[in-house]
Design a protein around this motif. Structure first.
Motif, PDB file in Angstrom:
ATOM      1  N   LEU A 239       0.831  -1.203   0.000  1.00  0.00           N
ATOM      2  CA  LEU A 239       0.000   0.000   0.000  1.00  0.00           C
ATOM      3  C   LEU A 239       0.868   1.256   0.000  1.00  0.00           C
ATOM      4  CD1 LEU A 239      -2.840  -0.989   2.501  1.00  0.00           C
ATOM      5  CD2 LEU A 239      -2.852  -1.097   0.006  1.00  0.00           C
ATOM      6  N   ARG A 240       1.963   1.206   0.720  1.00  0.00           N
ATOM      7  CA  ARG A 240       2.863   2.367   0.772  1.00  0.00           C
ATOM      8  C   ARG A 240       3.586   2.575  -0.558  1.00  0.00           C
ATOM      9  NH1 ARG A 240       6.228   0.529   4.245  1.00  0.00           N
ATOM     10  NH2 ARG A 240       5.090   1.294   6.076  1.00  0.00           N
ATOM     11  N   GLU A 241       4.130   1.512  -1.111  1.00  0.00           N
ATOM     12  CA  GLU A 241       4.987   1.627  -2.282  1.00  0.00           C
ATOM     13  C   GLU A 241       4.203   1.871  -3.574  1.00  0.00           C
ATOM     14  OE1 GLU A 241       7.132  -2.015  -2.211  1.00  0.00           O
ATOM     15  OE2 GLU A 241       8.165  -1.540  -0.310  1.00  0.00           O
ATOM     16  N   ASN A 242       3.022   1.297  -3.679  1.00  0.00           N
ATOM     17  CA  ASN A 242       2.262   1.390  -4.923  1.00  0.00           C
ATOM     18  C   ASN A 242       1.195   2.475  -4.921  1.00  0.00           C
ATOM     19  OD1 ASN A 242       3.100  -1.128  -6.646  1.00  0.00           O
ATOM     20  ND2 ASN A 242       2.870  -1.882  -4.553  1.00  0.00           N
ATOM     21  N   PHE A 243       0.745   2.855  -3.715  1.00  0.00           N
ATOM     22  CA  PHE A 243      -0.385   3.784  -3.636  1.00  0.00           C
ATOM     23  C   PHE A 243      -0.117   4.981  -2.735  1.00  0.00           C
ATOM     24  CE2 PHE A 243      -1.809  -0.604  -4.182  1.00  0.00           C
ATOM     25  CZ  PHE A 243      -2.494  -0.529  -5.377  1.00  0.00           C
ATOM     26  N   GLN A 244       1.056   5.040  -2.116  1.00  0.00           N
ATOM     27  CA  GLN A 244       1.413   6.097  -1.171  1.00  0.00           C
ATOM     28  C   GLN A 244       0.385   6.215  -0.050  1.00  0.00           C
ATOM     29  OE1 GLN A 244       2.121   6.806  -4.795  1.00  0.00           O
ATOM     30  NE2 GLN A 244       3.879   5.735  -3.910  1.00  0.00           N
ATOM     31  N   LEU A 245      -0.083   5.087   0.408  1.00  0.00           N
ATOM     32  CA  LEU A 245      -1.041   5.029   1.506  1.00  0.00           C
ATOM     33  C   LEU A 245      -0.349   4.513   2.766  1.00  0.00           C
ATOM     34  CD1 LEU A 245      -4.152   3.495  -0.301  1.00  0.00           C
ATOM     35  CD2 LEU A 245      -3.926   5.839   0.530  1.00  0.00           C
ATOM     36  N   GLU A 246      -0.404   5.309   3.808  1.00  0.00           N
ATOM     37  CA  GLU A 246       0.151   4.927   5.106  1.00  0.00           C
ATOM     38  C   GLU A 246      -1.011   4.607   6.051  1.00  0.00           C
ATOM     39  OE1 GLU A 246       3.158   4.444   6.119  1.00  0.00           O
ATOM     40  OE2 GLU A 246       4.407   5.299   4.520  1.00  0.00           O
ATOM     41  N   VAL A 247      -1.413   3.352   6.070  1.00  0.00           N
ATOM     42  CA  VAL A 247      -2.529   2.914   6.908  1.00  0.00           C
ATOM     43  C   VAL A 247      -2.107   1.630   7.616  1.00  0.00           C
ATOM     44  CG1 VAL A 247      -5.021   2.517   7.008  1.00  0.00           C
ATOM     45  CG2 VAL A 247      -4.068   3.843   5.127  1.00  0.00           C
ATOM     46  N   PRO A 248      -1.226   1.734   8.629  1.00  0.00           N
ATOM     47  CA  PRO A 248      -0.707   0.529   9.284  1.00  0.00           C
ATOM     48  C   PRO A 248      -1.777  -0.308   9.968  1.00  0.00           C
ATOM     49  CG  PRO A 248      -0.069   2.522  10.482  1.00  0.00           C
ATOM     50  CD  PRO A 248      -0.637   2.973   9.173  1.00  0.00           C
ATOM     51  N   ASP A 249      -2.938   0.289  10.263  1.00  0.00           N
ATOM     52  CA  ASP A 249      -4.008  -0.470  10.913  1.00  0.00           C
ATOM     53  C   ASP A 249      -4.516  -1.619  10.057  1.00  0.00           C
ATOM     54  OD1 ASP A 249      -3.760   1.292  12.970  1.00  0.00           O
ATOM     55  OD2 ASP A 249      -5.646   2.332  12.646  1.00  0.00           O
ATOM     56  N   VAL A 250      -4.204  -1.628   8.756  1.00  0.00           N
ATOM     57  CA  VAL A 250      -4.700  -2.719   7.913  1.00  0.00           C
ATOM     58  C   VAL A 250      -4.083  -4.053   8.310  1.00  0.00           C
ATOM     59  CG1 VAL A 250      -5.176  -1.202   5.955  1.00  0.00           C
ATOM     60  CG2 VAL A 250      -2.969  -2.386   6.094  1.00  0.00           C
ATOM     61  N   ARG A 251      -3.024  -4.038   9.119  1.00  0.00           N
ATOM     62  CA  ARG A 251      -2.468  -5.303   9.610  1.00  0.00           C
ATOM     63  C   ARG A 251      -3.535  -6.136  10.317  1.00  0.00           C
ATOM     64  NH1 ARG A 251       2.040  -1.941  10.579  1.00  0.00           N
ATOM     65  NH2 ARG A 251       3.953  -2.696   9.543  1.00  0.00           N
ATOM     66  N   SER A 252      -4.449  -5.450  10.998  1.00  0.00           N
ATOM     67  CA  SER A 252      -5.490  -6.168  11.740  1.00  0.00           C
ATOM     68  C   SER A 252      -6.431  -6.935  10.822  1.00  0.00           C
ATOM     69  CB  SER A 252      -6.295  -5.180  12.595  1.00  0.00           C
ATOM     70  OG  SER A 252      -7.044  -4.289  11.777  1.00  0.00           O
ATOM     71  N   LEU A 253      -6.457  -6.587   9.531  1.00  0.00           N
ATOM     72  CA  LEU A 253      -7.350  -7.233   8.577  1.00  0.00           C
ATOM     73  C   LEU A 253      -6.775  -8.526   8.009  1.00  0.00           C
ATOM     74  CD1 LEU A 253      -8.354  -4.073   6.480  1.00  0.00           C
ATOM     75  CD2 LEU A 253      -9.654  -5.102   8.346  1.00  0.00           C
ATOM     76  N   TRP A 254      -5.495  -8.772   8.240  1.00  0.00           N
ATOM     77  CA  TRP A 254      -4.815  -9.860   7.552  1.00  0.00           C
ATOM     78  C   TRP A 254      -5.470 -11.224   7.766  1.00  0.00           C
ATOM     79  CZ3 TRP A 254      -2.178 -10.192   3.438  1.00  0.00           C
ATOM     80  CH2 TRP A 254      -1.433 -11.346   3.151  1.00  0.00           C
ATOM     81  N   PRO A 255      -5.839 -11.628   8.986  1.00  0.00           N
ATOM     82  CA  PRO A 255      -6.492 -12.945   9.142  1.00  0.00           C
ATOM     83  C   PRO A 255      -7.756 -13.079   8.304  1.00  0.00           C
ATOM     84  CG  PRO A 255      -5.774 -12.113  11.267  1.00  0.00           C
ATOM     85  CD  PRO A 255      -5.606 -10.983  10.297  1.00  0.00           C
ATOM     86  N   ALA A 256      -8.583 -12.034   8.270  1.00  0.00           N
ATOM     87  CA  ALA A 256      -9.820 -12.108   7.487  1.00  0.00           C
ATOM     88  C   ALA A 256      -9.517 -12.134   5.994  1.00  0.00           C
ATOM     89  CB  ALA A 256     -10.716 -10.918   7.820  1.00  0.00           C
ATOM     90  N   ILE A 257      -8.500 -11.404   5.556  1.00  0.00           N
ATOM     91  CA  ILE A 257      -8.105 -11.418   4.150  1.00  0.00           C
ATOM     92  C   ILE A 257      -7.664 -12.809   3.728  1.00  0.00           C
ATOM     93  CG2 ILE A 257      -6.335 -10.586   2.537  1.00  0.00           C
ATOM     94  CD1 ILE A 257      -6.502  -7.866   3.975  1.00  0.00           C
ATOM     95  N   CYS A 258      -6.858 -13.461   4.562  1.00  0.00           N
ATOM     96  CA  CYS A 258      -6.399 -14.817   4.257  1.00  0.00           C
ATOM     97  C   CYS A 258      -7.558 -15.804   4.235  1.00  0.00           C
ATOM     98  CB  CYS A 258      -5.348 -15.248   5.272  1.00  0.00           C
ATOM     99  SG  CYS A 258      -3.784 -14.344   5.135  1.00  0.00           S
TER     100      CYS A 258
END
Length: 269
Positions: A239-258
């Motif tokens: 998200l940071r490298e491709n979209f310049q989005l700094e939203v570290p809270d998205v880590r919490s979404l990882w289990p649901a994404i998987c």
């Protein structure tokens, strides 16, 4: 809400006038600077259609957004410059799912020498304004077109290395109550595609980059390249490298994404 700050956000340094060259330049700049994203929906944070809230998110905090935010902001900026702008109520994939789709997309009409479709909130396929006429063109890597269909509707269609994707709309002032209701439904309903899956998209020149769930896709005129993200940290980095989005809270979404990825693809993951 300062027009100069919006213009700086999208990287436009000219002297805007209510004319076609300015409209084209603003559309190109916005489409490439502000990503389409539904991170707040995924994080269960309310998404507002209020112009000041949209401005604070997309301009002040340099986030992206979906159609209600992106085209809401663009419409405000164009009116500030002096353009004649109307909001239009559209239905994404109405051709497959029927009239219940109406209101799930906001786009704009701008009147100059002729009416133009303006849409910076459909994920980046439309690079420049499109005359409201039966026609088509290449906005690489997409082929786009407008056609007339039954019931007085227009159909916008995009296609690039996959099945066509479309939305239908009438050239009439939007039903704002319907847009508001659909904006709410898309944020909270279990069947909403934005509740079910993380989506981030951005155009960079003639390349289109997407994160959909765990999959990072880069598409150009030649073809597509896909990479499976392996961790929450990789998601944050993408998200940071491709979209310049700094939203570290998205880590919490990882289990649901998987979990969602496994349900969709299973052994093909």
């Amino acid at each position: 809400m300062k027009l100069s700050d919006y213009l700086s956000r999208i990287g436009y340094s000219g002297s805007p006038q209510p004319d076609l060259p300015t409209l084209r330049a603003l559309h190109v700049a916005h489409a490439q600077a502000v990503p389409f994203e539904n991170l707040d929906v995924q994080l269960r944070r309310p998404v507002s259609m209020d112009p000041s809230a949209i401005y604070e998110k997309l301009v002040t905090r340099r986030r992206g957004g979906w159609c209600y935010e992106q085209n809401g902001l663009m419409g405000w900026a164009l009116r500030e410059i002096g353009f004649d702008v109307s909001r239009l109520c559209a239905g994404v994939m109405r051709e497959a799912a029927g009239d219940g789709q109406l209101g799930n997309h906001l786009c704009l009409r701008v009147n100059l020498d002729r009416p133009y479709l303006v849409d910076v909130g459909f994920g980046g396929s439309l690079l420049e304004p499109l005359p409201l006429a039966i026609d088509g063109r290449v906005d690489a890597p997409y082929r786009i077109e407008l056609s007339r269909i039954d019931g007085g509707y227009w159909r916008f269609t995009e296609q690039a290395h996959s099945d066509p994707f479309s939305f239908d709309f009438k050239d009439a002032s939007a039903d704002e109550a319907l847009l508001a209701a659909k904006c709410e439904w898309l944020q909270v309903h279990a069947e909403s595609p934005f509740v079910r899956n993380l989506v981030v998209q951005r155009r960079r020149g003639d390349t289109h980059v997407t994160v959909r769930g765990r999959v990072l896709t880069t598409m150009n005129a030649v073809g597509t390249d896909k990479r499976l993200l392996a961790s929450a940290d990789e998601l944050v980095d993408a998200l940071r490298e491709n979209f310049q989005l700094e939203v570290p809270d998205v880590r919490s979404l990882w289990p649901a994404i998987c979990e969602r990825h496994e349900a969709l693809f299973g052994e093909r993951a």
